[in-house]
Scaffold this motif. Structure first.
Motif, PDB file in Angstrom:
ATOM      1  N   ASN A  45      30.589  11.767 -21.991  1.00  0.00           N
ATOM      2  CA  ASN A  45      30.055  10.777 -22.201  1.00  0.00           C
ATOM      3  C   ASN A  45      29.693  11.024 -23.509  1.00  0.00           C
ATOM      4  O   ASN A  45      30.021   9.172 -23.276  1.00  0.00           O
ATOM      5  N   LEU A 196      25.752   3.677 -24.636  1.00  0.00           N
ATOM      6  CA  LEU A 196      25.671   3.466 -23.249  1.00  0.00           C
ATOM      7  C   LEU A 196      25.124   4.534 -22.490  1.00  0.00           C
ATOM      8  O   LEU A 196      24.303   3.690 -21.755  1.00  0.00           O
ATOM      9  N   TYR A 197      25.394   5.434 -22.916  1.00  0.00           N
ATOM     10  CA  TYR A 197      24.679   6.759 -21.769  1.00  0.00           C
ATOM     11  C   TYR A 197      23.039   6.864 -22.345  1.00  0.00           C
ATOM     12  O   TYR A 197      22.232   6.674 -21.259  1.00  0.00           O
ATOM     13  N   ARG A 200      21.802   4.165 -19.552  1.00  0.00           N
ATOM     14  CA  ARG A 200      21.672   4.628 -18.687  1.00  0.00           C
ATOM     15  C   ARG A 200      20.412   6.097 -18.344  1.00  0.00           C
ATOM     16  O   ARG A 200      20.306   6.172 -17.541  1.00  0.00           O
ATOM     17  N   GLN A 203      17.197   4.286 -17.581  1.00  0.00           N
ATOM     18  CA  GLN A 203      17.440   3.698 -16.292  1.00  0.00           C
ATOM     19  C   GLN A 203      17.344   4.352 -15.721  1.00  0.00           C
ATOM     20  O   GLN A 203      16.621   4.577 -13.902  1.00  0.00           O
ATOM     21  N   LEU A 204      17.681   5.646 -15.310  1.00  0.00           N
ATOM     22  CA  LEU A 204      17.534   6.995 -14.707  1.00  0.00           C
ATOM     23  C   LEU A 204      16.045   7.739 -15.195  1.00  0.00           C
ATOM     24  O   LEU A 204      15.092   7.744 -13.502  1.00  0.00           O
ATOM     25  N   LEU A 316      23.187  12.827 -14.346  1.00  0.00           N
ATOM     26  CA  LEU A 316      22.809  11.826 -13.584  1.00  0.00           C
ATOM     27  C   LEU A 316      23.115  11.792 -12.630  1.00  0.00           C
ATOM     28  O   LEU A 316      21.271  11.777 -11.621  1.00  0.00           O
ATOM     29  N   ARG A 320      18.701  12.430  -9.912  1.00  0.00           N
ATOM     30  CA  ARG A 320      18.568  11.906  -8.663  1.00  0.00           C
ATOM     31  C   ARG A 320      18.465  12.045  -7.811  1.00  0.00           C
ATOM     32  O   ARG A 320      17.482  12.451  -7.235  1.00  0.00           O
TER      33      ARG A 320
END
Ligand SMILES: [Zn+2]
Length: 334
Positions: A45, A196-197, A200, A203-204, A316, A320
């Motif tokens: 990433n 950017l990662y 994310r 968000q995770l 990710l 999840r």
């Protein structure tokens, strides 16, 4: 004397310590080798298409008990940069790196991470049974621990830092800085990719909070195959009731007393489920579930990504999938 010096130079050349510099030409991509597939995904990433990446331990592989092959020596020798987790996760790696004669820089991605102590490493029992401060180890709290020495398989510190996505922000920053150190010309790309990662990962983290918040508080308890989810438990407010395999890794088998203690803890605390994992033998976990009449949940992604096409194909995705499985099994709405 001259002969002695010449002999010394030949020896050094054999060892790869002198001779033509091991440099990367402008046209060749940076070769980055990681110990595990989870670290590989982080590095992918951040590096994007600027690097050629590979992992020593394969998908669904067990870093604790990995047996390297001669091919791994070549992979390490050819590397420009080696990214490792550290804290004793990769017991096989120090010797392998040394034997490979590689000139690559080795970067430990947990450097700077707040450490927690293994919940059950020493006794295979809960904090109360181990006569340690109540609610600290059992809840996976931060606690002083001794970092393992080089080549030592396990210390007191839990190496499974990636199970808390906020730790992975640090892994990402360490990878970014290591890549910039090896390839300063692409610094802007590495910085942008890392940012950017990290977004994310945040968000995770928010998604996992939303998911676990639906679990009734009394059910926020974990029994796992090996002691891999302490950082997850600490982040999201789960109590670690027990682990099937003692000692922090995956090689030890519990003795009858450990098994009996775990079974009685499961009964006493009304644990709804036991979680197996993708990297290790789960036979004992199934036996304990059968004895206690609780369900077995297949299989959390613990120390390695799953195969391509599986929900655990990326970090990710694996987190999840784990959060969904845990939430559903413990009575939340996944
Ligand atoms: Zn592990």
């Amino acid at each position: 004397m001259v002969r002695l010096i010449r002999w010394a130079l030949v020896s050094l050349a054999v060892l790869g310590l002198v001779g033509p510099a091991h440099t990367r030409s402008q046209t060749k991509k940076l070769k980055v080798v990681t110990s595990t597939t989870i670290l590989l995904d982080f590095a992918r990433n951040v590096a994007g298409d600027k690097a050629e990446l590979s992992s020593i331990v394969p998908t669904d592989g067990d870093a604790h008990e990995f047996e390297p092959t001669p091919n791994d020596l070549k992979t390490l020798f050819d590397a420009d940069l080696i990214l490792v987790n550290g804290l004793g996760l990769e017991g096989f790696l120090d010797k392998l790196i040394k034997d490979s004669g590689t000139k690559a820089r080795v970067v430990t991605l947990t450097d700077g991470m707040p450490l927690r102590r293994f919940a059950f490493a020493e006794t295979g029992q809960s904090s109360a049974q181990a006569n340690l401060p109540p609610g600290i180890l059992g809840f996976g709290g931060l606690y002083p621990c001794e970092v393992p020495k080089p080549g030592q398989n396990f210390g007191e510190c839990d190496p499974h830092g990636w199970q808390d996505p906020t730790n992975v922000i640090l892994y990402t920053l360490n990878i970014r800085d290591a890549l910039i150190g090896a390839d300063a010309a692409s610094a802007a790309t590495y910085r942008a990719n890392a940012a950017l990662y990290i977004a994310r990962l945040q968000q995770l983290d928010a998604e996992i909070w939303q998911s676990v918040a639906t679990i009734p508080p009394k059910n926020r308890v974990l029994v796992t195959n090996h002691d891999a989810l302490g950082y997850f438990a600490a982040r999201y407010g789960f109590k670690m009731v027990g682990v099937v395999l003692p000692g922090g890794g995956t090689a030890s088998e519990p003795n009858p007393q450990d098994m009996a203690a775990l079974i009685s803890a499961i009964r006493a605390q009304g644990v709804p489920a036991i979680f197996t994992e993708n990297i290790s033998n789960n036979k004992l976990a199934s036996e304990i579930a059968a004895q206690t009449g609780i369900k077995v949940v297949q299989s959390l992604y613990t120390d390695a990504l799953g195969a391509a096409g599986s929900p655990g194909e990326t970090y990710l995705g694996m987190m999840r999938a784990n959060a969904r499985a845990i939430t559903a099994a413990l009575g939340g709405s996944a």
